[in-house]
Design an enzyme around this catalytic site. Structure first.
Site, PDB file in Angstrom:
ATOM      1  CB  SER A 173      -0.955  -0.023   1.197  1.00  0.00           C
ATOM      2  OG  SER A 173      -1.861   1.069   1.133  1.00  0.00           O
ATOM      3  CB  THR A 174       1.407   3.973   2.451  1.00  0.00           C
ATOM      4  OG1 THR A 174       0.021   4.043   2.741  1.00  0.00           O
ATOM      5  CG2 THR A 174       2.001   5.374   2.431  1.00  0.00           C
ATOM      6  CG  HIS A 199      -4.303  -0.716  -0.756  1.00  0.00           C
ATOM      7  ND1 HIS A 199      -3.969  -0.751   0.579  1.00  0.00           N
ATOM      8  CD2 HIS A 199      -4.810  -1.946  -1.044  1.00  0.00           C
ATOM      9  CE1 HIS A 199      -4.259  -1.936   1.076  1.00  0.00           C
ATOM     10  NE2 HIS A 199      -4.759  -2.685   0.109  1.00  0.00           N
ATOM     11  CG  MET A 292      -2.039   3.094   7.514  1.00  0.00           C
ATOM     12  SD  MET A 292      -0.920   3.300   8.919  1.00  0.00           S
ATOM     13  CE  MET A 292      -2.109   3.581  10.228  1.00  0.00           C
ATOM     14  CG  ASP A 295      -5.570  -5.635   2.372  1.00  0.00           C
ATOM     15  OD1 ASP A 295      -6.053  -6.769   2.543  1.00  0.00           O
ATOM     16  OD2 ASP A 295      -5.517  -5.071   1.264  1.00  0.00           O
TER      17      ASP A 295
END
Length: 350
Positions: A173-174, A199, A292, A295
């Site tokens: 993600s991030t 994401h 973050m 998930d």
């Protein structure tokens, strides 16, 4: 509770006003300043204690990309790109993330459309505030250094490929654009085919896949529903759609579907990992990188319990040590690895 101090940089007065008011509704956030262009933003960053910057790309006097380049060089901090992602701007947004931006939010229309994204932006600001600034600078500088080298030569024939029954699944993600590029550009033809979830907003994943495709020996593409998984190929889950694995005899088939969000995400890493655990089990390698939230943690544990091998990125090299941390905490990681060492850790298991 210390509030997250945010600077909004956008040439539209309407956007600055709406975002300031809407973000101020979140008890965790304080908008300490706004700026119509990077020159004013620079002065405010020097005089104010800023935690996160919201940055537009197209602005007068200096564009957001140039400003971001200087910011990451002299005073690295978490930056979220807030821009309308049209076909022509996707490449600029990708370049922004390569230069160190940690996330992106899509303006869906004109200035007043930012009302629709204020809640999403607030969530991303909270996540960005937990970014490791030292890791952010270190990793983004490494990616920029890598970009200066000659891109890898693409494979020329399927006959050169050593096929394998292994399947690699990856989630992030991030900070994930930087991490995936760092890993995937190291792949050679003996690596397994790969399914990857990051994401990202809808329409952005196609540009991300095209960017990786220009750098990697593997073919990199945005996944399509019903296509058969081929060797030396990386499939990126399309934004706003889940991706999962199905099997039909010896064939491995990608399914791209809508459906409820999981952990507030669509695509969700857990959905991919869970399907891989069920369908390929011990022939699966799962890698969970910077991001973050949680998930992918449960899905990674399921892969491990199904006999697969799992690798979590370590804290020292993660821009946000959230998702891999959660996987490690519940016993889902067979191995903890730095970003630089992940390609070799994968290779040892194929």
């Amino acid at each position: 509770m210390k509030k997250i101090k945010v600077l909004i940089v956008d040439d539209s007065a309407i956007v600055r006003d709406i975002l300031s008011r809407r973000l101020a509704e979140n008890p965790k956030i304080e908008v300490v300043g706004t700026a119509p262009d990077p020159f004013i933003a620079r002065n405010k960053i020097e005089s104010l204690d800023i935690d996160v910057v919201s940055l537009d790309i197209e602005m007068p006097r200096m564009d957001g990309l140039t400003f971001l380049k200087y910011l990451m060089k002299y005073k690295p901090m978490p930056v979220i790109i807030v821009s309308s992602l049209t076909e022509g701007k996707n490449q600029a947004a990708l370049e922004a993330m390569e230069r160190g931006a940690v996330d992106i939010v899509n303006k869906t229309g004109g200035p007043f459309s930012v009302e629709e994204i204020a809640e999403e932006l607030a969530e991303k600001i909270i996540a960005a505030s937990r970014v490791s600034r030292s890791n952010l600078k270190k990793v983004s500088l490494q990616i920029q250094k890598n970009a200066e080298t000659q891109p890898a030569t693409k494979r020329t024939a399927l006959s050169q490929i050593q096929t394998t029954q292994k399947l690699l699944v990856v989630g992030a993600s991030t900070g994930g654009t930087i991490a995936m590029e760092a890993v995937f550009t190291k792949f050679t033809v003996d690596y397994p085919p790969t399914l990857a979830v990051i994401h990202m907003p809808e329409h952005f994943t196609a540009s991300f896949a095209a960017r990786l495709n220009s750098l990697c020996q593997f073919e990199v593409k945005e996944a399509k529903d019903g296509e058969q998984i081929l060797p030396s190929t990386i499939y990126i889950a399309p934004g706003n759609y889940h991706m999962l694995l199905e099997t039909s005899g010896a064939k491995r088939i990608i399914r791209v579907k809508s459906g409820p969000k999981m952990h507030g995400q669509r695509p969700a890493v857990d959905i991919l990992f869970n399907s891989a655990a069920e369908k390929v089990g011990k022939n699966c390698i799962a890698v969970l990188m910077t991001g973050m939230g949680r998930d992918g943690a449960i899905g990674m544990k399921n892969v491990k319990e199904a006999g697969g091998y799992t690798i979590a990125q370590d804290e020292a090299s993660s821009i946000v040590f959230g998702m891999p941390k959660e996987a490690i905490a519940i016993g889902g990681a067979s191995e903890i690895s730095s970003l630089d060492a992940i390609p070799q850790a994968i290779k040892k298991r194929i």
